[in-house]
Write an enzyme that holds these catalytic residues in place. Structure first.
Site, PDB file in Angstrom:
ATOM      1  N   ASP A 132       1.009  -1.101  -0.010  1.00 26.04           N
ATOM      2  CA  ASP A 132      -0.142  -0.401  -0.532  1.00 26.04           C
ATOM      3  C   ASP A 132       1.038   1.186  -0.420  1.00 26.04           C
ATOM      4  OD1 ASP A 132      -2.583  -0.925   0.060  1.00 26.04           O
ATOM      5  OD2 ASP A 132      -2.962  -1.135   1.955  1.00 26.04           O
ATOM      6  N   GLN A 161      -0.475   6.932  -6.761  1.00 29.77           N
ATOM      7  CA  GLN A 161      -1.608   7.600  -6.334  1.00 29.77           C
ATOM      8  C   GLN A 161      -1.779   8.983  -7.850  1.00 29.77           C
ATOM      9  OE1 GLN A 161      -2.271   8.055  -1.588  1.00 29.77           O
ATOM     10  NE2 GLN A 161      -0.285   7.854  -2.442  1.00 29.77           N
ATOM     11  N   ARG A 182      -1.290  -1.294  -8.635  1.00 34.49           N
ATOM     12  CA  ARG A 182      -2.593  -1.174  -8.524  1.00 34.49           C
ATOM     13  C   ARG A 182      -2.278   0.844  -8.518  1.00 34.49           C
ATOM     14  NH1 ARG A 182      -3.500  -1.371  -2.499  1.00 34.49           N
ATOM     15  NH2 ARG A 182      -4.077  -4.060  -3.209  1.00 34.49           N
ATOM     16  N   LYS A 185      -7.144   6.995  -6.935  1.00 32.61           N
ATOM     17  CA  LYS A 185      -6.769   8.428  -6.867  1.00 32.61           C
ATOM     18  C   LYS A 185      -5.932   8.773  -5.571  1.00 32.61           C
ATOM     19  CE  LYS A 185     -10.975   9.305  -9.079  1.00 32.61           C
ATOM     20  NZ  LYS A 185     -12.471  10.638  -9.054  1.00 32.61           N
ATOM     21  N   ALA A 187      -5.880   9.569  -1.691  1.00 23.37           N
ATOM     22  CA  ALA A 187      -7.066   9.811  -0.234  1.00 23.37           C
ATOM     23  C   ALA A 187      -5.751  10.874   0.727  1.00 23.37           C
ATOM     24  CB  ALA A 187      -7.348   8.699   0.630  1.00 23.37           C
ATOM     25  N   THR A 224     -11.305   2.370  -8.667  1.00 21.89           N
ATOM     26  CA  THR A 224     -11.812   2.738  -8.286  1.00 21.89           C
ATOM     27  C   THR A 224     -13.461   2.600  -8.783  1.00 21.89           C
ATOM     28  OG1 THR A 224     -12.306   4.915  -9.932  1.00 21.89           O
ATOM     29  CG2 THR A 224     -11.627   2.815 -11.037  1.00 21.89           C
ATOM     30  N   HIS A 225     -13.811   3.743  -7.916  1.00 24.71           N
ATOM     31  CA  HIS A 225     -15.586   3.751  -7.780  1.00 24.71           C
ATOM     32  C   HIS A 225     -16.255   4.536  -9.333  1.00 24.71           C
ATOM     33  CE1 HIS A 225     -13.693   2.569  -3.205  1.00 24.71           C
ATOM     34  NE2 HIS A 225     -14.265   1.347  -4.144  1.00 24.71           N
ATOM     35  N   ARG A 286      -9.179   8.084  10.443  1.00 22.79           N
ATOM     36  CA  ARG A 286      -8.289   8.163   9.095  1.00 22.79           C
ATOM     37  C   ARG A 286      -8.570   8.938   8.201  1.00 22.79           C
ATOM     38  NH1 ARG A 286      -5.758   4.897  13.006  1.00 22.79           N
ATOM     39  NH2 ARG A 286      -5.519   3.639  11.241  1.00 22.79           N
TER      40      ARG A 286
END
Length: 306
Positions: A132, A161, A182, A185, A187, A224-225, A286
Site C-alpha cells: 500500500d 496515487q 494498483r 486516486k 485519499a 476506482t468506484h 483516518r
C-alpha cells in the site's frame, strides 16, 4: 476545521466507545470492515470468493512505533497467509501491506525485512503481496523497498496515487513486464506543491496514468468506484487489446457491490479490498480525516447498493 474535529475524535476513547456501541455505527463497521479477528477476515473472504470476486486483505493498523508492534503485524500476516492457504482461498486472495505498520516510520530496514518475510510466506501460499502507498513523504522509501523485494519476489505489487504530480513518471517506470500496479486516486491530504487539488485535475491525471499502464507490459489494477473512470478503463482495455485476464478492477469492501457483480458478470477480474482488525475505528476515522469529503462518500455508500 472538520478534519481537526475528526482527528480529535479518532484519539478519544470515549468517542470510540460511543461509536462502537451505537446501532448505526455497528452497521457502518459491518458494511466496510470484515471484523476484528482473523476468522472474520476468512469468513468474509470465503463469501467474496464464492461470489466470483478476488480479494486483497489488509490487517488494519498504521500507528506502529515499536519493533514489537511491527513484528506482531508481520506475524499476523504470516498466520493469515497460512490460514488462507489451508482454506484453499489462494490464489484468489492476496494481502495488502502498509510498510508503516511494519516499522517504516522509525526503521526502514526492519520494515524491509518484515515485508520480505511476508512476501516469502505469500509465495509459499501460492499468492502475492501488494504494498500500500501512504502519504507522499513515504513514496520514495516505499518504491525503494519494492525494488529490493521484487529481486526475489517479482510478483510484489505497488500502489500509485493519481493525485500526486509525480505519478505519471512512476507509472512509466513500473509499466514493465511482470509489474503489478494498483492505480488509485489517493485519499491523503497533500500540499498543492506535490498533489493536484481539484477533482477534475485528479481525474485527468488518473486517465493519463491509466493509459500509460494499459499501454505497457505490466498488469494494471484499476482501483476506482467512479462510473466514468470504470467505463474509460473498459474502453482503454479494448483499445490496447487487453484481455480480461491481463488487468483487473479493484473496489473497497462494501462499496458498490452491485457494480462489482456486474463487472464479474462481464468477465472482468474484480478484487475487493477487505480490511479487518482491532483498529477498525482508527481506520474509518483516518479515512474520513484524510479527506473530509469521504464522509459524504461513505454516507452515499450506505444508502446505495450500486
Amino acid at each position: 476545521m472538520l478534519r481537526t474535529v475528526i482527528l480529535a475524535a479518532s484519539r478519544s476513547t470515549r468517542v470510540e466507545r460511543l461509536v462502537a456501541t451505537a446501532p448505526f455505527s455497528r452497521d457502518v463497521v459491518r458494511r466496510f470492515v470484515a471484523g476484528a479477528k482473523t476468522d472474520d477476515a476468512l469468513r468474509a473472504t470465503r463469501e467474496l470468493v464464492d461470489d466470483g470476486l478476488a480479494v486483497t486483505l489488509d490487517n488494519l493498523g498504521e500507528d506502529t512505533v515499536t519493533g514489537e508492534q511491527a513484528n506482531a503485524t508481520r506475524d499476523e500476516y504470516l498466520a493469515l497467509l497460512r490460514m488462507l492457504a489451508e482454506a484453499t482461498l489462494t490464489p484468489a486472495a492476496e494481502v495488502s501491506v502498509k510498510l508503516s505498520a511494519l516499522g517504516q516510520g522509525f526503521d526502514e530496514q526492519l520494515a524491509y525485512h518484515n515485508a520480505r518475510a511476508i512476501c516469502a510466506a505469500a509465495e509459499a501460499a501460492g499468492t502475492t503481496v501488494t504494498l500500500d502507498m501512504e502519504d507522499h513523504t513515504t513514496t520514495d522509501s516505499t518504491l525503494d523497498i519494492l525494488a529490493k523485494l521484487r529481486k526475489d519476489h517479482p510478483s510484489t505489487g505497488a500502489v500509485l496515487q493519481a493525485y500526486l504530480r509525480r505519478t505519471e513518471s512512476d507509472c512509466r517506470e513500473l509499466a514493465a513486464a511482470g509489474s503489478r500496479v494498483r492505480l488509485c486516486k489517493g485519499a491523503y491530504r497533500e500540499p498543492e506543491s506535490v498533489a493536484y487539488q481539484s477533482a477534475r485535475d485528479v481525474d485527468r491525471s488518473y486517465v493519463r496514468c491509466l493509459n500509460i499502464l494499459m499501454s505497457g507490459d505490466g498488469y494494471p489494477m484499476l482501483a476506482t468506484h467512479d462510473p466514468r473512470l470504470i467505463a474509460i478503463g473498459e474502453d482503454r482495455a479494448r483499445w490496447f487489446d487487453r484481455d480480461p485476464d491481463r488487468f483487473e478492477f479493484q473496489m473497497l469492501y462494501g462499496i458498490r457491490p452491485e457494480e462489482q457483480a456486474r463487472l464479474v458478470g462481464e468477465g472482468y477480474t474484480v478484487r475487493t479490498y477487505l480490511p479487518y482488525g482491532d483498529d477498525w475505528y482508527g481506520y474509518l476515522m483516518r479515512r474520513l480525516a484524510e479527506r473530509p469529503a469521504n464522509l459524504a462518500f461513505f454516507a452515499r455508500a450506505l444508502v446505495s447498493r450500486k
